[in-house]
Structures are given as C-alpha cells and as structure tokens.
Design a protein around this motif. Structure first.
Motif, short mmCIF file in Angstrom:
data_model
loop_
_atom_site.label_atom_id
_atom_site.label_comp_id
_atom_site.label_asym_id
_atom_site.label_seq_id
_atom_site.Cartn_x
_atom_site.Cartn_y
_atom_site.Cartn_z
N ALA A 1 0.84 -1.17 0.10
CA ALA A 1 0.03 -0.02 0.06
C ALA A 1 0.86 1.18 0.00
O ALA A 1 0.49 2.37 -0.19
N VAL A 2 1.99 1.14 0.46
CA VAL A 2 2.81 2.27 0.15
C VAL A 2 3.31 3.00 -1.14
O VAL A 2 3.62 4.22 -1.17
N GLY A 3 2.54 2.47 -2.27
CA GLY A 3 2.63 2.99 -3.54
C GLY A 3 1.91 2.17 -4.51
O GLY A 3 1.46 0.95 -4.03
N GLY B 1 6.20 -3.71 -14.90
CA GLY B 1 5.72 -2.74 -13.90
C GLY B 1 3.98 -3.46 -13.85
O GLY B 1 3.57 -4.01 -14.66
N THR B 2 3.37 -3.21 -12.67
CA THR B 2 2.27 -3.68 -12.36
C THR B 2 1.42 -3.23 -11.16
O THR B 2 2.28 -2.53 -10.78
N GLU B 3 0.13 -3.25 -11.06
CA GLU B 3 -0.59 -2.87 -9.94
C GLU B 3 -1.07 -4.16 -9.36
O GLU B 3 -1.59 -4.96 -10.16
N VAL B 4 -1.44 -3.86 -7.98
CA VAL B 4 -1.82 -5.20 -7.25
C VAL B 4 -3.17 -4.91 -6.75
O VAL B 4 -3.19 -3.87 -6.15
N GLU B 5 -4.13 -5.61 -6.67
CA GLU B 5 -5.27 -5.52 -6.13
C GLU B 5 -5.60 -6.62 -5.03
O GLU B 5 -5.75 -7.70 -5.37
N PHE B 6 -5.97 -6.33 -3.69
CA PHE B 6 -6.47 -6.95 -2.86
C PHE B 6 -7.77 -7.12 -2.70
O PHE B 6 -8.18 -6.29 -2.29
N GLY B 7 -8.50 -7.76 -3.53
CA GLY B 7 -9.98 -8.00 -3.64
C GLY B 7 -10.52 -8.80 -2.47
O GLY B 7 -9.88 -9.68 -1.72
N GLU B 8 -12.02 -8.67 -2.41
CA GLU B 8 -12.68 -9.46 -1.53
C GLU B 8 -12.32 -11.11 -1.51
O GLU B 8 -12.50 -11.70 -0.78
N ASP B 9 -12.31 -11.31 -2.80
CA ASP B 9 -11.96 -13.03 -3.25
C ASP B 9 -10.68 -13.16 -3.48
O ASP B 9 -10.45 -14.43 -4.32
N HIS C 1 6.80 -7.63 -6.56
CA HIS C 1 7.79 -7.13 -5.52
C HIS C 1 6.95 -5.93 -5.03
O HIS C 1 6.51 -5.14 -5.89
N SER C 2 6.78 -5.67 -3.84
CA SER C 2 5.96 -4.52 -3.33
C SER C 2 6.77 -2.95 -3.75
O SER C 2 8.07 -2.96 -3.88
N PRO C 3 6.09 -1.87 -3.86
CA PRO C 3 7.01 -0.86 -4.14
C PRO C 3 7.92 -0.60 -2.88
O PRO C 3 7.55 -1.11 -1.63
N THR C 4 8.94 0.15 -3.15
CA THR C 4 10.08 0.42 -2.05
C THR C 4 10.06 1.76 -1.54
O THR C 4 9.82 2.68 -2.19
N VAL C 5 10.47 1.78 -0.05
CA VAL C 5 10.79 2.91 0.55
C VAL C 5 12.24 2.96 1.03
O VAL C 5 12.51 1.95 1.57
N ASP C 6 12.86 3.90 0.90
CA ASP C 6 14.36 4.14 1.50
C ASP C 6 14.24 4.19 3.06
O ASP C 6 13.24 4.56 3.61
N TRP D 1 13.51 1.19 8.86
CA TRP D 1 13.25 0.83 7.42
C TRP D 1 12.18 -0.07 7.57
O TRP D 1 12.07 -1.24 8.31
N ALA D 2 11.08 0.22 7.00
CA ALA D 2 9.76 -0.61 7.08
C ALA D 2 9.48 -1.72 6.50
O ALA D 2 8.88 -2.64 6.67
N GLY D 3 10.54 -1.96 5.41
CA GLY D 3 10.86 -3.19 4.63
C GLY D 3 10.12 -3.39 3.28
O GLY D 3 9.68 -2.39 2.77
N GLU D 4 10.12 -4.53 2.79
CA GLU D 4 9.61 -4.75 1.31
C GLU D 4 8.91 -5.90 1.37
O GLU D 4 8.91 -6.91 2.46
N ALA D 5 8.11 -6.22 0.54
CA ALA D 5 7.26 -7.71 0.51
C ALA D 5 7.39 -8.31 -0.95
O ALA D 5 7.54 -7.29 -1.68
N LYS D 6 7.26 -9.52 -0.90
CA LYS D 6 7.31 -10.41 -2.05
C LYS D 6 6.38 -11.38 -2.02
O LYS D 6 6.11 -12.17 -1.24
#
Length: 150
Positions: free
Chosen positions: A23-25, A43-51, A76-81, A89-94
């Motif tokens: 959700a950071v980007g 590049g892509t966008e991710v959607e966490f839907g109800e299903d 890979h999630s968006p990254t924050v320095d 550092w809040a981290g990253e998710a894959k």
C-alpha cells in the motif's frame, strides 16, 4: 498453493503487514518468464480484492502473454528508502505463485486480469535494534517462518 484469503485467515497479522508494504505506492514490479525462459521485469498494480489477490495489464501486453504461456509470477512491493540515519526501514514484501487469467482470453480488446495463487510470501524488514534483518516467509505447507540475518 493457496489463495490470499486463505493466508489472511491463517496469519492475519502477517498478511496485514504484507498488505501494508504493497500500500505504500501504486506501482509494483513483477517478474514473468519469456518464451526462451529468461526473466522479464514489468510494472504492475496489485489489487487485494474480497475474493483474492489480482494483477492486471493492458490488452495484448507481453507480460500477460508470458503468464498465459507460463503462469509462474513474482511480485515485489513498492519500496521506500530507510531513514537517513539507517535506524529505521519499514521493509519490503514479495509474493510468488501462479497467475490464473479470469477475463476472456479470446477477446483481443479486453485488458487482462489474473488471480494469484500463492506459493510463497516474504516480508523483510530491519529488526530492533536496526543491526539485522528480519525475514518472515510463509509457504502453504510450512506456514509462517521467521529468521534473522546480520
């Protein structure tokens, strides 16, 4: 393999923290396999839907054609320095798994939408104190595991 909703039900805290990293980007990075087996980064966008968990692309995009041929995917999630002083550092998710097209693959003018079936979810962040990494990984058969690395 399993769905995002299955993971969220089994490990709600971990799933919420992974979702926060996404959700950071808006723009994420995904890896697919080209016809010759070499990797393709897009590049892509991710959607966490109800299903479940979804990714999409424009009609005829090569990344969608990759997934039709070989459904293996990693996102890979968006990254924050890290902070300037390196203490936070809040981290990253894959997320890795298989992409299943849910739209009509015979409509050339329709954008593509894929539901992701999970094979692995990883969350990496700085520990406390910030002198080591904390790596949490979830697999359908092994569940949630945690390890540290200096």
């Amino acid at each position: 393999m399993t769905s995002w909703n299955d993971l969220a039900a089994a490990e709600p805290d971990f799933a919420a923290r992974v979702r926060d990293r996404f959700a950071v980007g808006k723009h994420c990075t995904m890896a697919t396999l080209r016809q010759d087996g070499s990797p393709r980064i897009s590049g892509t966008e991710v959607e966490f839907g109800e299903d479940g968990l979804y990714i999409g692309s424009m009609a005829g995009a090569v990344k969608a054609l990759d997934l039709r041929r070989d459904p293996r995917v990693a996102v890979h999630s968006p990254t924050v320095d890290p902070t300037d002083d390196g203490t936070s550092w809040a981290g990253e998710a894959k997320i890795a798994g298989l992409a299943h097209e849910v739209g009509d693959p015979h409509r050339a003018d329709e954008s593509h939408r894929f539901r992701i079936e999970l094979s692995e979810v990883v969350l990496t962040r700085l520990g406390e104190p910030a002198d080591h990494l904390v790596i949490e990984s979830w697999h359908p058969k092994r569940g949630l595991e945690r390890r540290t690395r200096k």
